[in-house]
Write an enzyme that holds these catalytic residues in place. Structure first.
Site, PDB file in Angstrom:
ATOM      1  N   GLY A  55       4.518  -7.305  -4.564  1.00  0.00           N
ATOM      2  CA  GLY A  55       4.169  -5.919  -4.291  1.00  0.00           C
ATOM      3  C   GLY A  55       4.682  -4.944  -5.326  1.00  0.00           C
ATOM      4  N   ASP A 100       4.701  -2.624  -8.538  1.00  0.00           N
ATOM      5  CA  ASP A 100       3.725  -1.998  -9.419  1.00  0.00           C
ATOM      6  C   ASP A 100       4.409  -0.879 -10.189  1.00  0.00           C
ATOM      7  OD1 ASP A 100       3.512   0.527  -7.976  1.00  0.00           O
ATOM      8  OD2 ASP A 100       2.360  -0.563  -6.475  1.00  0.00           O
ATOM      9  N   LYS A 131      -2.083  -5.097 -11.593  1.00  0.00           N
ATOM     10  CA  LYS A 131      -1.370  -3.828 -11.711  1.00  0.00           C
ATOM     11  C   LYS A 131      -1.200  -3.494 -13.189  1.00  0.00           C
ATOM     12  CE  LYS A 131      -0.715  -3.482  -7.271  1.00  0.00           C
ATOM     13  NZ  LYS A 131      -1.160  -2.339  -6.469  1.00  0.00           N
ATOM     14  N   GLU A 162      -8.087   1.783 -10.498  1.00  0.00           N
ATOM     15  CA  GLU A 162      -7.642   2.321  -9.211  1.00  0.00           C
ATOM     16  C   GLU A 162      -6.464   3.278  -9.399  1.00  0.00           C
ATOM     17  OE1 GLU A 162      -7.408  -0.813  -6.390  1.00  0.00           O
ATOM     18  OE2 GLU A 162      -5.807   0.123  -5.243  1.00  0.00           O
ATOM     19  N   HIS A 202      -8.120  -0.605   1.124  1.00  0.00           N
ATOM     20  CA  HIS A 202      -6.792  -1.024   0.713  1.00  0.00           C
ATOM     21  C   HIS A 202      -6.200  -1.914   1.789  1.00  0.00           C
ATOM     22  CE1 HIS A 202      -2.304  -0.182   0.892  1.00  0.00           C
ATOM     23  NE2 HIS A 202      -2.447  -0.761  -0.275  1.00  0.00           N
TER      24      HIS A 202
END
Lengths: 427, 427
Positions: B22, B24, B220, B274, B351
């Site tokens: 997770g 980024d 990412k 994004e 998302h």
């Protein structure tokens, strides 16, 4: 080195809803409240840092919980280092990688960061023995630019441009400070215009406002058009053509409805129309402003952060920007917004009222006059008569003008008796 | 008549930061967490309403406090009346005159309202014996329109237009429901692309994603351009030209920097870019989208409310809308956003990830396919492999497609053991 050693919070609420003070089309029954913060330090000077987030009742406990979550993070930090770099301090709190998920940069958590930041500014101003407006107004352009986080702003305002604005205002700083100390800053009053008041009370209070020296009053509108027309006629009749009348719809309308409604009210010569629609709706504000020109559109008291203000200015969506002392993340973000407004040549007329907001926000207008825009032209600070008695240094408005505050600090400190007597223990 | 008799909340956190899952450019160390709510009723059926707000760690306790403030207001209400009019229920909570000051309609308080609204939907779906997507997909166009608050939307979407969209999708509902049950809905995976992963791990996971049947992966980006170029080269080399690669900057850039950076990445044939900048910055998104066209711009996981989504669509600022199950005020607001996206002909690719978000958000894409857009063209739901074991009904993704969930409810219920074992008692 000294540190913040502890903090206290207070959930303080005033039962204003019983009086219909503060009633408008969206907020029929506010209980003016504050999620209050006090920081204690181990410095020998004994100063405390005070600040609060203003709310209108329910949820004030949640705001307190958010302030506690942020305040916990500053206990034990090197206070001198933080006070010397409040720009870095701001960035560290606002960009905390986990806390920012709860916004980002908006709502309860952002306002909580604002309270902690403002309490630090209170400490800094008290240590300097200056009211916040003078403290800021005597910082160098470079020091002021260092307070601002330019992330997401550079397409509208770069650090270099901000520096240019501040340098251009350097000559004359001392003279403008002296002017403020001598004759204060213009105010306007919202006291006559709450929706819950009778026509007679409106008429009487409008008359009193003029007698008190105010050159502008504001009326709440947006519930029923026929009421608005009648109330505006009463107010205009009472104050005559020489006094400005602004109206405030408190976000009541959709875009097209706003245009229609404003056109119906236009004959009363409106100083501005405030919050015609959602505070988040940049595009609708721009469309409304364009459609009803030259009637000025004002907004900002619910403007969540500098990115929102930037866009309102870029889109020419508002010709009056209404900053609020506790909506954004504290002094630093309001400095950023003042710089943006100066860049776009837009007037700033702060939101105040509630409890403590007059005392807090006056510092920004005065700082703006001294060191940013250098102008009072068309600018004024909102004033209401409520609840000043709870503040350690109540705002003083005479002849329609705010007197420059002299007490060291940010103006947000409440009286210990008020905190004790209006403290809420369980909701 | 039955009522909500009580509620429980749980502050549940998973220590994902230790694994760099997770990670980024803006969130280097998330601890996936949930502010969890359970509503109990006195109905004979024994059903409970479950929901949560997803956060990434610190501040989860504040989110819990906000949920409690809202949940307190629903205890004792007539449950059947509320479940029969969830549109009215939503309006009552969101427009509470005091609570809305804390947003309005954004941040911690708005998400808290979302949790309560979603828990009601969980009850409604469980009573109907249907998964949420089927419950919604079988409501009449009139019933669906009644769920939506059109305040601030009418300049882009009127109730009549919403009704037209839903009526146009009525033919074929049953066939599309059958298609979902037979072959599911496309997913894409973010698992390979976290910033904290080594090049080798990226390569291995990209290969596994393709082997698992995914037609799109996401990486990412936004920390260092040279890293992004190297990682994209590795990923493209590994997956070949037939697999789509999206990138996610997680709000890292200012406007002009975004344009420059995206142009540098463009040779890798990007499925979308994004969150190039602040999620609040409609005008910057529009400028970026225009400058880098035809590279598609995606945003929305931090989109605070329907007014923000409306403007993104009006300004043609995004060609992919990424709804989130717990960012806005629950099911009703996501229905509004789906209708807005359909009106503007823009794809919705939700998302997901974190904990429980895949389970929750899949219902909206499936409902959209059945009853709103009627299309899967270019649409897909994000998928990550983490933490599904904590959900009562984990999302099932096979061959790169989400299987249609069959369990009654909104998909948000967590296992009692997980709530117990990962419950936080003091932070």
């Amino acid at each position: 080195m000294s540190t913040v050693t502890a903090f206290d919070t207070v959930d303080v609420r005033f039962e204003t809803s019983a009086l219909l003070d503060g009633s408008d089309a969206m907020n029929p029954d506010p209980d003016y409240s504050a999620a209050y913060l006090r920081l204690s330090t181990d410095a020998a000077d004994g100063h405390e840092g005070h600040a609060f987030v203003f709310t209108i009742g329910r949820g004030n406990d949640v705001q307190v919980a958010a302030i506690e979550a942020v305040a916990e993070r500053v206990v034990g930090r090197d206070l001198e280092a933080d006070l010397a770099d409040l720009g870095g301090f701001w960035r560290e709190l606002v960009h905390d990688s986990q806390l920012r998920w709860l916004g980002p940069e908006k709502g309860v958590m952002h306002m909580a960061i604002g309270a902690v930041v403002n309490a630090y500014w209170d400490l800094k101003a008290k240590r300097a023995g200056l009211p916040l407006w003078q403290l800021l107004g005597r910082m160098t352009p470079e020091e002021l630019v260092a307070l601002v986080d330019f992330r997401y702003l550079t397409d509208a305002l770069t650090p270099e441009e901000a520096l240019d604005i501040l340098r251009a205002a350097e000559p004359g700083r001392a003279a403008r400070e002296a002017e403020l100390l001598a004759s204060g800053y213009p105010g306007y009053t919202t006291t006559p215009g709450w929706l819950g008041y009778s026509d007679d009370k409106l008429r009487r209070l409008a008359r009193e406002a003029v007698d008190d020296g105010f050159a502008q009053i504001k009326l709440k509108v947006g519930d029923r058009l026929e009421d608005d027309l009648r109330r505006l006629a009463i107010a205009r009749d009472e104050v005559g053509p020489g006094i400005r009348i602004a109206v405030d719809a408190n976000q009541r309308w959709d875009r097209d409805q706003a245009v229609e409604w404003i056109r119906a009210l236009e004959p009363f010569d409106l100083a501005w129309v405030e919050e015609p629609t959602s505070p988040d709706d940049i595009l609708a504000h721009a469309a409304i402003a364009d459609a009803v020109a030259p009637v000025p559109i004002a907004t900002g008291e619910h403007g969540m952060n500098r990115v929102l203000f930037k866009q309102l200015l870029q889109a020419r969506a508002a010709s009056i920007v209404q900053i609020d002392a506790t909506r954004v993340a504290g002094v630093n973000e309001n400095v950023a917004i003042l710089l943006l407004a100066a860049k776009f040549g837009v007037r700033v007329c702060p939101h105040a009222g509630g409890v403590g907001l007059c005392e807090a926000v006056q510092h920004f207008s005065m700082f703006d006059f001294v060191a940013v825009s250098g102008s009072m032209e068309g600018r004024m600070i909102e004033y209401t008569t409520h609840l000043h008695e709870h503040m350690v240094a109540p705002a003083v408005v005479e002849g329609g003008r705010y007197r420059a505050p002299l007490s060291p600090g940010n103006g947000m400190e409440m009286r210990a008796e008020s905190l004790r007597d209006h403290r809420v223990t369980s909701w």
